[in-house]
Scaffold this motif. Structure first.
Motif, PDB file in Angstrom:
ATOM      1  N   GLU A  36       0.761  -1.102   0.177  1.00 47.15           N
ATOM      2  CA  GLU A  36       0.016   0.078  -0.047  1.00 47.15           C
ATOM      3  C   GLU A  36       0.901   1.244   0.028  1.00 47.15           C
ATOM      4  O   GLU A  36       0.511   2.332  -0.476  1.00 47.15           O
ATOM      5  CB  GLU A  36      -1.082  -0.099   1.182  1.00 47.15           C
ATOM      6  N   ASN A  37       2.304   1.044   0.424  1.00 46.82           N
ATOM      7  CA  ASN A  37       3.044   2.201   0.381  1.00 46.82           C
ATOM      8  C   ASN A  37       3.848   2.344  -0.894  1.00 46.82           C
ATOM      9  O   ASN A  37       4.928   3.187  -0.720  1.00 46.82           O
ATOM     10  CB  ASN A  37       3.687   2.570   1.683  1.00 46.82           C
ATOM     11  N   ALA A  38       3.599   1.671  -1.634  1.00 43.07           N
ATOM     12  CA  ALA A  38       4.571   1.697  -2.890  1.00 43.07           C
ATOM     13  C   ALA A  38       4.439   2.977  -3.798  1.00 43.07           C
ATOM     14  O   ALA A  38       3.178   3.413  -3.850  1.00 43.07           O
ATOM     15  CB  ALA A  38       4.291   0.408  -3.787  1.00 43.07           C
ATOM     16  N   TYR A  39       5.545   3.125  -4.368  1.00 48.84           N
ATOM     17  CA  TYR A  39       5.400   4.227  -5.395  1.00 48.84           C
ATOM     18  C   TYR A  39       5.573   3.692  -6.657  1.00 48.84           C
ATOM     19  O   TYR A  39       6.475   2.847  -7.022  1.00 48.84           O
ATOM     20  CB  TYR A  39       6.478   5.536  -5.260  1.00 48.84           C
ATOM     21  N   VAL A  40       4.429   3.914  -7.594  1.00 48.85           N
ATOM     22  CA  VAL A  40       4.583   3.136  -9.025  1.00 48.85           C
ATOM     23  C   VAL A  40       4.609   4.497  -9.799  1.00 48.85           C
ATOM     24  O   VAL A  40       3.714   5.332  -9.997  1.00 48.85           O
ATOM     25  CB  VAL A  40       3.266   2.533  -9.035  1.00 48.85           C
ATOM     26  N   ASN A  41       5.524   4.292 -10.974  1.00 46.78           N
ATOM     27  CA  ASN A  41       5.621   5.257 -11.965  1.00 46.78           C
ATOM     28  C   ASN A  41       4.961   4.524 -13.028  1.00 46.78           C
ATOM     29  O   ASN A  41       5.350   3.719 -13.927  1.00 46.78           O
ATOM     30  CB  ASN A  41       7.323   5.444 -12.107  1.00 46.78           C
TER      31      ASN A  41
END
Length: 391
Positions: A36-41
């Motif tokens: 849930e705290n992933a950053y996805v480009n």
């Protein structure tokens, strides 16, 4: 959000929901799994997948291996390290093609040998007959120019519900007389100094600690009756204490960071939850019979209002495993069980190095074959009110 679309207790292990996930998203070519705290480009993701073939069985992510046979993976492949499984680092995300999901759904992957679910990433790799492509420049531990997914390290910073302070947490430590001189001094010289409210529950009175003795026989394992009796005692004691909002149940060989715990609890301030490291029992088959539970060694954190409700929990034996019985009771109460990868049932060396780099950790468990004070210094003391030289 898996817990919303698939509320069954085993959805977090991925395996039980793969067939449903594929059938309910038939127009999707690719499936990206992340925390849930992933950053996805998203732009990088689209460019990366543009030349990939979703009609082939493809699995891509950040692959890790155990450094040595470990208890959390049942000491698997102890005699042949070349057979150790590569499994995805969930914090860095991973991608599966639609074809792979379809193939998994058509095969019988739900029949792993154990009734317990401990490490979803490792068990997923055991169940799938497909080698994952290790792409650390795309699925990353830290942000880099070509990253598609990386974890945000400030996971524990959350203030929208108001900041949780150390004086709102009450620590209940389970101990016994044979560990008064061995384990308790370690606790008191490390994280115990950051605890504003802490009480040691033992089978023997010791004014030097001091301990609280409840009318419960001591057991070698399980400690169910002891735990429920502690809850009943604290429920009465804290009934009029409005300042204490959380009860943290720990072992005497739990190592943790009180400031980091207070910080992460801010994300659930005022909510009736139980927080810790989640395991599952019998959650891959008929999930109506299974349940999730929080492992006791890494510490289990309860909202006080939930503890009042848990005083009715019944032990089927005085030495029944308290964490599993609490899991059954939480399920019966329809209470929210929150998993966080910053709590740990085992020691740091029982986990992959890359996994430990993902987030600032909150807890570890056991003093076996380690220097617990050194483990505390290395992993947990950084946010303490006390300096390194004071340990």
């Amino acid at each position: 959000m898996l817990h919303e679309q698939f509320p069954e207790p085993g959805s977090w292990t991925i395996i039980p929901i793969i067939k449903l996930l594929y059938k309910s998203n038939k127009h999707a070519k690719w499936f990206l799994f992340c925390e849930e705290n992933a950053y996805v480009n998203y732009d990088h993701l689209q460019l990366f997948l543009k030349n990939k073939n979703s009609n082939e069985s493809v699995w891509m992510g950040y692959g890790v291996k155990d450094k040595h046979p470990t208890i959390i993976h049942h000491y698997a492949f102890e005699e042949n390290e070349n057979k150790r499984v590569t499994y995805p680092l969930f914090a860095a995300g991973f991608v599966m093609s639609a074809e792979l999901l379809k193939n998994i759904g058509n095969s019988n992957v739900e029949t792993l040998s154990s009734d317990f679910s401990i490490d979803a990433s490792y068990e997923l790799s055991l169940a799938i007959n497909q080698k994952m492509q290790h792409l650390p420049l795309k699925f990353c531990l830290k942000l880099s120019p070509d990253c598609i997914v990386h974890p945000l390290s400030d996971r524990s910073e959350c203030t929208r519900y108001g900041k949780v302070t150390k004086d709102s947490i009450y620590f209940a430590v389970k101990t016994c007389s044979k560990f008064h001189s061995e384990r308790v001094p370690v606790l008191q010289s490390t994280w115990g100094r950051d605890a504003v409210h802490i009480e040691y529950f033992s089978d023997k009175l010791d004014d030097t600690i001091p301990t609280t003795v409840l009318d419960v026989p001591n057991t070698e394992r399980g400690h169910c009756l002891k735990t429920i009796t502690i809850f009943k005692y604290l429920s009465k004691k804290l009934l009029s204490n409005k300042a204490v909002k959380w009860i943290a149940l720990t072992d005497d060989d739990t190592l943790l960071s009180v400031p980091r715990l207070a910080s992460i609890l801010s994300c659930w301030n005022g909510q009736q939850i139980a927080l810790g490291q989640r395991y599952g029992y019998n959650i891959r088959g008929d999930q109506s019979l299974g349940y999730n539970y929080l492992t006791g060694g890494g510490g289990i954190i309860f909202n006080v209002a939930l503890v009042h409700k848990l005083t009715t929990c019944q032990c089927y034996a005085l030495d029944a495993p308290d964490d599993m019985v609490l899991g059954m009771c939480l399920k019966a109460l329809n209470a929210t069980v929150v998993h966080s990868p910053v709590f740990h049932q085992a020691r740091p060396q029982d986990y992959a190095d890359e996994y430990l780099e993902s987030y600032p950790m909150v807890s570890f468990h056991k003093h076996w074959m380690i220097d617990p004070i050194e483990v505390y210094r290395h992993w947990l003391y950084q946010d303490s009110s006390f300096g390194h030289d004071e340990l």
